[in-house]
Design a protein around this motif. Structure first.
Motif, PDB file in Angstrom:
ATOM      1  N   THR A  56       0.765   5.169   3.358  1.00 21.01           N
ATOM      2  CA  THR A  56       0.560   5.053   4.804  1.00 21.01           C
ATOM      3  C   THR A  56       1.890   5.012   5.538  1.00 21.01           C
ATOM      4  N   PRO A  95      -5.751  -5.010   0.561  1.00 24.15           N
ATOM      5  CA  PRO A  95      -5.817  -4.898   2.011  1.00 24.15           C
ATOM      6  C   PRO A  95      -6.161  -6.265   2.619  1.00 24.15           C
ATOM      7  N   GLU A 123      -2.820  -6.256   7.329  1.00 24.27           N
ATOM      8  CA  GLU A 123      -2.383  -4.978   6.740  1.00 24.27           C
ATOM      9  C   GLU A 123      -3.626  -4.254   6.230  1.00 24.27           C
ATOM     10  N   TYR A 172      -6.280  -1.287   5.462  1.00 24.24           N
ATOM     11  CA  TYR A 172      -6.394   0.123   5.098  1.00 24.24           C
ATOM     12  C   TYR A 172      -7.704   0.335   4.348  1.00 24.24           C
ATOM     13  N   LYS A 200      -4.635   3.884   7.066  1.00 31.18           N
ATOM     14  CA  LYS A 200      -4.230   2.573   7.584  1.00 31.18           C
ATOM     15  C   LYS A 200      -4.862   2.353   8.950  1.00 31.18           C
ATOM     16  N   ARG A 231       1.422   0.855   2.539  1.00 30.27           N
ATOM     17  CA  ARG A 231       0.454   0.618   1.468  1.00 30.27           C
ATOM     18  C   ARG A 231       0.223   1.940   0.759  1.00 30.27           C
TER      19      ARG A 231
END
Length: 195
Positions: free
Chosen positions: A26, A62, A66, A68, A171, A178
């Motif tokens: 990402t 995740p 943060e 995704y 994301k 990530r």
């Protein structure tokens, strides 16, 4: 078909005993995405056994901060949640990692939670099998059956519900990169009727 939107695809390092593969990142963009798939209208279930397999890992769990979603399997999009297919998704729910096995036909889904089987930064071989009739889907991890879904109405077998094969990471919040790494992607369909 490969797509990158504020994300990146890079070669993963291999070894004498391990294929390198591809890392999907990402990057540090809050909306970063990267993915690869065959055409989105390549196949339907039914008429033969369908199999998808990959060896993969995800870098971090995740979370709300943060967030995704990573999709692996039979999917019809690499830029949004699939509407048709049979796949594994890694995402977050209530600030905790969630891993689900999903079948979806025209956005009508059936999901089974398999979170306890997957850990960040640990590689697993997953295999998705859909039976020849397109009425049951199975998920294997390292050759062990961990989930079965038999809701035939949510397994795409009808024209207009076509999909391809691939993986992606998208994301939706946070600016820490990530990644998912896929060592290989393999799929096939054994036709029971020729034509």
């Amino acid at each position: 078909l490969a797509a990158v939107s504020n994300g990146a695809l890079t070669n993963a390092t291999g070894s004498a005993s391990q294929v390198g593969g591809t890392t999907f990142s990402t990057t540090t963009n809050a909306a970063g995405a990267a993915g690869v798939m065959t055409g989105a209208s390549n196949m339907l279930f039914g008429g033969g056994k369908a199999v998808f397999e990959t060896r993969f890992s995800f870098s971090n769990d995740p979370s709300t901060a943060e967030a995704y979603a990573a999709y692996l399997g039979f999917i019809d999009s690499i830029s949004a949640a699939p509407t048709d297919g049979c796949y594994l998704v890694v995402d977050a729910s209530s600030n905790a990692k969630r891993v689900r096995f999903i079948v979806s036909a025209a956005s009508s889904t059936t999901a089974t939670d398999v979170s306890t089987y997957f850990t960040a930064a640990t590689e697993s071989v997953i295999r998705i099998e859909v039976n020849p009739a397109g009425t049951e889907a199975r998920l294997y991890q390292n050759d062990i059956l961990i989930a079965t879904i038999g809701v035939a109405t949510n397994i795409p077998v009808t024209a207009g519900q076509e999909f391809g094969m691939g993986c992606s990471i998208i994301k939706s919040n946070g600016t820490t990169a990530r990644t998912i790494t896929a060592r290989y992607l393999k799929f096939y369909k054994d036709k029971t009727t020729q034509g």
